[in-house]
Write a protein that holds these residues in place. Sequence first.
Motif, PDB file in Angstrom:
ATOM      1  N   GLN A   1      -8.008  -1.174  -0.408  1.00  0.00           N
ATOM      2  CA  GLN A   1      -7.576  -2.943  -0.396  1.00  0.00           C
ATOM      3  C   GLN A   1      -8.234  -3.513   0.697  1.00  0.00           C
ATOM      4  O   GLN A   1      -8.661  -4.683   0.458  1.00  0.00           O
ATOM      5  CB  GLN A   1      -5.873  -2.800  -0.431  1.00  0.00           C
ATOM      6  CG  GLN A   1      -5.092  -2.382  -1.465  1.00  0.00           C
ATOM      7  CD  GLN A   1      -3.668  -2.109  -1.159  1.00  0.00           C
ATOM      8  OE1 GLN A   1      -3.181  -2.187  -0.313  1.00  0.00           O
ATOM      9  NE2 GLN A   1      -3.019  -2.577  -2.382  1.00  0.00           N
TER      10      GLN A   1
ATOM     11  N   VAL B   1      -1.578   7.907   2.023  1.00  0.00           N
ATOM     12  CA  VAL B   1      -1.292   7.910   0.494  1.00  0.00           C
ATOM     13  C   VAL B   1      -2.146   6.458   0.055  1.00  0.00           C
ATOM     14  O   VAL B   1      -2.021   5.689   0.582  1.00  0.00           O
ATOM     15  CB  VAL B   1       0.183   7.714   0.163  1.00  0.00           C
ATOM     16  CG1 VAL B   1       0.246   7.596  -1.465  1.00  0.00           C
ATOM     17  CG2 VAL B   1       0.691   9.121   0.406  1.00  0.00           C
ATOM     18  N   GLY B   2      -2.906   6.616  -0.920  1.00  0.00           N
ATOM     19  CA  GLY B   2      -3.541   5.445  -1.468  1.00  0.00           C
ATOM     20  C   GLY B   2      -4.834   5.251  -1.011  1.00  0.00           C
ATOM     21  O   GLY B   2      -5.563   4.418  -1.584  1.00  0.00           O
ATOM     22  N   GLU B   3      -5.366   5.866   0.061  1.00  0.00           N
ATOM     23  CA  GLU B   3      -6.482   5.924   0.571  1.00  0.00           C
ATOM     24  C   GLU B   3      -7.656   6.911  -0.413  1.00  0.00           C
ATOM     25  O   GLU B   3      -7.199   7.763  -0.893  1.00  0.00           O
ATOM     26  CB  GLU B   3      -6.675   6.257   2.098  1.00  0.00           C
ATOM     27  CG  GLU B   3      -5.895   5.358   2.924  1.00  0.00           C
ATOM     28  CD  GLU B   3      -6.286   5.701   4.390  1.00  0.00           C
ATOM     29  OE1 GLU B   3      -6.113   4.753   5.116  1.00  0.00           O
ATOM     30  OE2 GLU B   3      -6.447   6.630   4.694  1.00  0.00           O
TER      31      GLU B   3
ATOM     32  N   ASN C   1      -9.443   2.505   2.933  1.00  0.00           N
ATOM     33  CA  ASN C   1      -8.557   1.853   2.519  1.00  0.00           C
ATOM     34  C   ASN C   1      -8.849   0.823   1.483  1.00  0.00           C
ATOM     35  O   ASN C   1      -9.861   0.178   1.745  1.00  0.00           O
ATOM     36  CB  ASN C   1      -7.700   1.181   3.647  1.00  0.00           C
ATOM     37  CG  ASN C   1      -6.646   0.205   2.989  1.00  0.00           C
ATOM     38  OD1 ASN C   1      -6.642  -0.379   2.010  1.00  0.00           O
ATOM     39  ND2 ASN C   1      -5.351   0.131   3.779  1.00  0.00           N
TER      40      ASN C   1
ATOM     41  N   LEU D   1      -2.831  10.806  -3.419  1.00  0.00           N
ATOM     42  CA  LEU D   1      -1.558  10.859  -4.090  1.00  0.00           C
ATOM     43  C   LEU D   1      -0.401  11.094  -3.175  1.00  0.00           C
ATOM     44  O   LEU D   1      -0.651  11.971  -2.542  1.00  0.00           O
ATOM     45  CB  LEU D   1      -1.612  11.604  -5.437  1.00  0.00           C
ATOM     46  CG  LEU D   1      -2.781  11.042  -6.241  1.00  0.00           C
ATOM     47  CD1 LEU D   1      -2.769  12.229  -7.613  1.00  0.00           C
ATOM     48  CD2 LEU D   1      -2.900   9.670  -6.705  1.00  0.00           C
TER      49      LEU D   1
ATOM     50  N   LEU E   1      -8.867  10.051  -4.894  1.00  0.00           N
ATOM     51  CA  LEU E   1      -7.588   8.986  -4.542  1.00  0.00           C
ATOM     52  C   LEU E   1      -6.425   9.881  -4.061  1.00  0.00           C
ATOM     53  O   LEU E   1      -6.033  10.934  -4.501  1.00  0.00           O
ATOM     54  CB  LEU E   1      -7.169   8.091  -5.532  1.00  0.00           C
ATOM     55  CG  LEU E   1      -5.962   7.240  -5.502  1.00  0.00           C
ATOM     56  CD1 LEU E   1      -6.564   6.185  -4.306  1.00  0.00           C
ATOM     57  CD2 LEU E   1      -5.556   6.448  -6.539  1.00  0.00           C
TER      58      LEU E   1
END
Length: 181
Positions: free
Chosen positions: A101, A71-73, A99, A20, A18
């Motif tokens: 989400q 970030v977050g991927e 991604n 950050l 992940l």
Amino acid sequence: MDITYKKVSQSKITISELMLPSHTNFSGKIHGGYILMLMDQIAFAAASKYSGTYCVTASVDTVDFLNPIEVGELVTMKASVNYVGNTSMVVGIRVTSENIQTGKVKHCNSSYFTMVAKDADGNNMKVPHLILTSSEDVRRFCNSLKRINQKREHDKHEETFDYTSPEALEGLLKYNIRLDL
């Protein structure tokens, strides 16, 4: 001496991480240097798994960053040995980001790391020969041969090209430069 053979599948490694905020560059995207570090780690893991010994990075072929990573991927890297020489291996690496989400996956880059097997004293060590078991294995092996031959041709040209000849210098004038020699 017995020749050892191993399948490409015996070198395959997949890692996911992940991304950050601490991995970002000044524009808020994941820093390319961080991705290169992860690629070097997975190349080491694939080569060491295949050879059964410590390996070092000898060279890295072109790394083109095709899509930025946010970030977050979730970044996933897949690596395998595509080619073996006597003591070296070419490890192919594919980097994707997801991604988590939306589920959208992007191909971020691919590269080829040449790794060299070392013994406990730091000397080059022979690696197992490669068993190709699929058309994909054969394609990757042939593409590695092509890149190796192109590099040899390039190196041969670099050795023989005279950068100081009047013709070479004249040819440079079509570029955005001025010669003040």
